[in-house]
Design an enzyme around this catalytic site. Structure first.
Site, PDB file in Angstrom:
ATOM      1  N   SER A 180       0.793  -1.224   0.000  1.00 23.59           N
ATOM      2  CA  SER A 180       0.000   0.000   0.000  1.00 23.59           C
ATOM      3  C   SER A 180       0.830   1.282   0.000  1.00 23.59           C
ATOM      4  CB  SER A 180      -0.950  -0.001   1.197  1.00 23.59           C
ATOM      5  OG  SER A 180      -0.238  -0.173   2.398  1.00 23.59           O
ATOM      6  N   HIS A 208      -5.558  -3.367  -2.407  1.00 19.45           N
ATOM      7  CA  HIS A 208      -5.227  -2.405  -3.466  1.00 19.45           C
ATOM      8  C   HIS A 208      -5.176  -3.036  -4.851  1.00 19.45           C
ATOM      9  CE1 HIS A 208      -4.441   1.068  -0.914  1.00 19.45           C
ATOM     10  NE2 HIS A 208      -3.999   0.194  -0.027  1.00 19.45           N
ATOM     11  N   LYS A 239     -12.079   0.608  -1.129  1.00 15.01           N
ATOM     12  CA  LYS A 239     -11.141   1.314  -2.027  1.00 15.01           C
ATOM     13  C   LYS A 239     -11.761   1.342  -3.427  1.00 15.01           C
ATOM     14  CE  LYS A 239      -7.351   0.014   1.013  1.00 15.01           C
ATOM     15  NZ  LYS A 239      -7.375   1.180   1.893  1.00 15.01           N
TER      16      LYS A 239
END
Ligand code: PMP
Length: 391
Positions: A180, A208, A239
């Site tokens: 990340s 991610h 996200k």
């Protein structure tokens, strides 16, 4: 009398070092440009990879869910808080990840904590990349299992740790799919090969990578063609999916076990209808609108090239996460402040989120940015970077 004097000295120290931070409230929705202190600025700090936080289909799904099912659920999942839509989302996530089953937790953070803390005993060992996310580290702290840390993405060191672990009942290798803070991708094929050689399980945190890598954003496992060879896939709904929550996808046995033993799942109230309905819609959007992921990658390439041409140190990133590494903690924060002054929101990130001396400004482009947004941002980076003698 200040009852919290015992905390004050550390805060004073942070103020002296220039690392004491105020929160930065947004006065608009989350999108390519956001309003901060009454001024519209280019957003380069969110994890809203595909712009789904404000996608019209997600807004509508959330509104309809509130109308039909109310604002909250009134219970944990295992008592009275499982609605059909919770099951529906889990079925969709399992299909999306090509696994038998899946289970949603309140956040990605509690998913890692819940999985790691509940499935292992003192007879087992967990083997973790040194740069794994804090939620993995905390999950490991909560297990009774032995723990070993291998050097970042170093397959020789992972093999060393596996060789030392042959006498345990179960070995679990755990890694971020995309790291990340640096944006590099875990060497999953090498990890899987070693896991098969030493009879270990593999757990990947694709926070991610979901919505970013692989077919329709299925994540690193799919990206590397490793479907069926990674035992536990963790993801987040906060996200690229644009909402809130975390999930684990894997075999039915694992999910059944977590329903009974995953403490954050068992003891915390289920997601409100608006959250779950918006997540379901987001999975559909990923499949219906592949152009979003294409845009994300076009923007990523354009922005990375631009930063490299300006002479910034952007590390080894391979994904839309692009750090601009400046080293000094206070410099990272003053760089971020200057960028904001000139119209770009890109947060400074320092210890303890990254190691001391590796402070940075971290940028994440999204599918929503136009080329004009990114050109303007690059001009601002050049101006601020030169003023602070970073380039
Ligand atoms: N894992 C990784 C790799 C992350 O970057 C994050 C988000 N900071 C999480 C887990 C936690 O996810 P969430 O924000 O959904 O709790």
């Amino acid at each position: 009398m200040n009852s919290f004097e015992f905390l004050q000295s550390e805060l004073e120290e942070m103020k002296k070092e220039g690392t004491f931070r105020q929160l930065t409230p947004l006065e608009s929705d989350q999108s390519a440009r956001v309003v901060i202190n009454g001024k519209k600025v280019i957003q380069l700090s969110s994890n809203n990879y595909l712009g789904l936080t404000s996608h019209p289909r997600l807004r509508t799904a959330a509104l309809k869910a509130v109308e039909n099912y109310g604002a909250g659920t009134g219970s944990v999942r295992t008592i009275a808080g499982t609605f059909t839509m919770h099951k529906d989302l889990e079925e969709k996530l399992a299909q999306f990840k090509h696994t038998e089953s899946s289970l949603v937790f309140q956040s990605g953070f509690t998913t890692n904590q819940g999985v790691l803390s509940s499935i292992l005993t003192s007879e087992d060992v967990v083997i973790s990349d040194e740069l794994n996310h804090a939620s993995i580290i905390d999950g490991i702290r909560l297990t009774k299992a032995a723990r070993k840390v291998y050097k970042h993405v170093d397959m020789f060191d992972l093999e060393r740790a596996l060789k030392e672990s042959e006498n345990y009942r179960v070995r679990v290798i755990v890694t971020d799919g995309v790291f990340s803070m640096d944006g590099n991708i875990a060497p999953l094929p090498g990890i899987v090969e070693l896991a098969e050689k030493y009879d270990a399980l593999v757990m990947v945190d694709d926070a991610h990578a979901s919505g970013v890598l692989g077919e329709n954003g299925r994540g690193t496992v799919n990206h590397f063609g490793l479907d069926g060879r990674v035992h536990i896939q963790v993801g987040t709904l906060s996200k690229a999916i644009g909402v809130l929550g975390g999930y684990v996808a894997g075999p039915r046995t694992l999910i059944d076990y977590l329903i009974h033993k995953g403490r954050p799942f068992l003891f915390s109230t289920s997601h409100p209808p608006a959250v779950t309905a918006a997540c379901i819609e987001a999975i559909k959007v990923l499949v219906d609108e592949p152009q979003l992921i294409n845009r994300l990658w076009e923007n990523t390439r354009f922005f990375k090239d631009g930063l490299a041409k300006l002479g910034f140190n952007t590390g080894n990133s391979e994904t839309p996460i692009t750090p601009i590494i400046v080293g000094d903690e206070a410099l990272a924060h003053s760089f971020s402040d200057k960028l904001l002054e000139y119209g770009v929101f890109a947060q400074g990130i320092a210890f303890p989120t990254v190691a001391k001396g590796h402070a940075r400004v971290r940028t994440i482009v999204t599918a929503e940015h136009s080329i004009e947004d990114l050109e303007e941002a690059l001009n601002v980076f050049e101006k601020a970077g030169k003023e602070l003698k970073i380039i």
